[in-house]
Write a protein that holds these residues in place. Structure first.
Motif, PDB file in Angstrom:
ATOM      1  N   MET A   1      39.483  42.691  38.719  1.00 43.37           N
ATOM      2  CA  MET A   1      39.060  43.718  39.662  1.00 43.37           C
ATOM      3  C   MET A   1      39.346  43.313  41.105  1.00 43.37           C
ATOM      4  O   MET A   1      39.220  44.138  42.014  1.00 43.37           O
ATOM      5  CB  MET A   1      37.566  43.989  39.491  1.00 43.37           C
ATOM      6  N   LEU A   2      39.738  42.062  41.320  1.00 40.53           N
ATOM      7  CA  LEU A   2      40.016  41.562  42.664  1.00 40.53           C
ATOM      8  C   LEU A   2      41.525  41.635  42.943  1.00 40.53           C
ATOM      9  O   LEU A   2      42.330  41.744  42.020  1.00 40.53           O
ATOM     10  CB  LEU A   2      39.524  40.124  42.788  1.00 40.53           C
ATOM     11  N   PRO A   3      41.927  41.576  44.222  1.00 42.68           N
ATOM     12  CA  PRO A   3      43.363  41.618  44.544  1.00 42.68           C
ATOM     13  C   PRO A   3      44.209  40.585  43.814  1.00 42.68           C
ATOM     14  O   PRO A   3      45.312  40.925  43.355  1.00 42.68           O
ATOM     15  CB  PRO A   3      43.375  41.399  46.065  1.00 42.68           C
TER      16      PRO A   3
ATOM     17  N   LEU B   1      35.905  39.780  35.865  1.00 43.06           N
ATOM     18  CA  LEU B   1      35.931  40.333  37.207  1.00 43.06           C
ATOM     19  C   LEU B   1      37.160  39.916  38.006  1.00 43.06           C
ATOM     20  O   LEU B   1      37.468  40.527  39.031  1.00 43.06           O
ATOM     21  CB  LEU B   1      34.663  39.923  37.958  1.00 43.06           C
ATOM     22  N   PHE B   2      37.860  38.879  37.559  1.00 40.36           N
ATOM     23  CA  PHE B   2      39.074  38.450  38.260  1.00 40.36           C
ATOM     24  C   PHE B   2      40.076  39.596  38.373  1.00 40.36           C
ATOM     25  O   PHE B   2      40.749  39.757  39.399  1.00 40.36           O
ATOM     26  CB  PHE B   2      39.696  37.265  37.510  1.00 40.36           C
TER      27      PHE B   2
ATOM     28  N   ALA C   1      42.154  49.764  40.544  1.00 37.30           N
ATOM     29  CA  ALA C   1      41.050  49.089  39.860  1.00 37.30           C
ATOM     30  C   ALA C   1      40.526  49.909  38.688  1.00 37.30           C
ATOM     31  O   ALA C   1      39.985  49.356  37.733  1.00 37.30           O
ATOM     32  CB  ALA C   1      39.922  48.789  40.844  1.00 37.30           C
TER      33      ALA C   1
ATOM     34  N   ARG D   1      43.162  46.907  34.248  1.00 37.51           N
ATOM     35  CA  ARG D   1      42.135  46.325  35.125  1.00 37.51           C
ATOM     36  C   ARG D   1      40.751  46.882  34.811  1.00 37.51           C
ATOM     37  O   ARG D   1      39.759  46.142  34.812  1.00 37.51           O
ATOM     38  CB  ARG D   1      42.500  46.596  36.580  1.00 37.51           C
TER      39      ARG D   1
ATOM     40  N   GLY E   1      38.394  44.364  33.202  1.00 41.54           N
ATOM     41  CA  GLY E   1      37.583  43.995  34.353  1.00 41.54           C
ATOM     42  C   GLY E   1      36.147  44.440  34.248  1.00 41.54           C
ATOM     43  O   GLY E   1      35.238  43.726  34.687  1.00 41.54           O
TER      44      GLY E   1
END
Length: 248
Positions: free
Chosen positions: A199-201, A196-197, A46, A162, A166
């Protein structure tokens, strides 16, 4: 050789250093080609500092385990070869874990279980079995170094992408790994960007897919590039021909 200590792996010709470098960094990249070690790659990438911490630990383990396996490859019974390799890898992972806990405890706490899980990284065991157990120490150490750098480069690029898109920053919290000298390295590139997408899996999967697609595109472009033509004889070039016999 005593059959009791035969490793079961046949020795292969030593590859050229240039081939080892190209394979580790590009042609057989652990992530972009073999798609190994994706679990920690997607989980901790991240930010750049998280990616760098895991990259350094994995690099240490790869070089150390490859070198050790190569040194003792003729003294391990075939029946315990794989368990022995796992124990060697686990020993170096423990060393990396203790070093990080001693000198970068906050980052060690953030990475958590993914440092011990380096033991289960298929790329490390795969290089020990397919290369280090069949090659001399110097070539094995170089292979571990290049494979680790190939993994680290993808990890750092993914972490940079990211973090940048992010949360709009780069190199934030680098002091967690490099100490007070890196406290001011953080850059706020896009103050108002918060995608923020990434930063997510799911964002990690998406960014990794883009990197794999980019590598495949580059390889395809290189394959379609015309090969340099060999110099041909110009029409105006004259040739001298030796003639024997009587000319009438």
């Amino acid at each position: 050789m005593n059959p009791a200590i035969e490793t079961g792996a046949q020795t292969r010709p030593v590859p050229a250093a240039s081939d080892i470098i190209r394979d580790g960094l590009w042609r057989r990249n652990t992530v972009l080609v073999q798609m190994l070690g994706l679990c920690p790659l997607l989980a901790v990438s991240a930010t750049v500092v998280n990616a760098l911490g895991l990259a350094l630990a994995t690099l240490l383990v790869l070089v150390g385990s490859n070198l050790t396996v190569s040194l003792i490859r003729r003294h391990i019974s075939a029946t315990v070869r794989l368990p022995a390799f796992v124990m060697i890898i686990a020993a170096f992972v423990t060393c990396a874990e203790l070093l990080m806990a001693a000198y970068a405890y906050e980052l060690y706490s953030i990475l958590g279980i993914f440092i011990p899980l380096i033991v289960t990284n298929c790329a490390i065991l795969g290089r020990a079995e397919s290369f280090a157990s069949r090659q001399p120490p110097l070539a094995s150490a170089l292979d571990g170094l290049m494979t680790g750098l190939g993994f680290a480069s993808v990890l750092l690029v993914l972490g940079a992408i990211r973090e940048l898109f992010g949360q709009g920053t780069l190199f934030m919290n680098m002091d967690l790994l490099l100490g007070p000298m890196a406290a001011n390295w953080g850059i706020e590139v896009f103050p108002h960007l918060r995608f923020l997408f990434l930063m997510l899996p799911p964002g990690a999967f998406f960014a990794t897919g883009l990197l794999i697609a980019l590598k495949n595109l580059i390889d395809q472009r290189r394959e379609l590039r015309p090969a340099p033509s060999s110099p041909s004889t110009s029409p105006s070039e004259t040739r001298r021909v030796r003639v024997t016999g009587t000319v009438r």
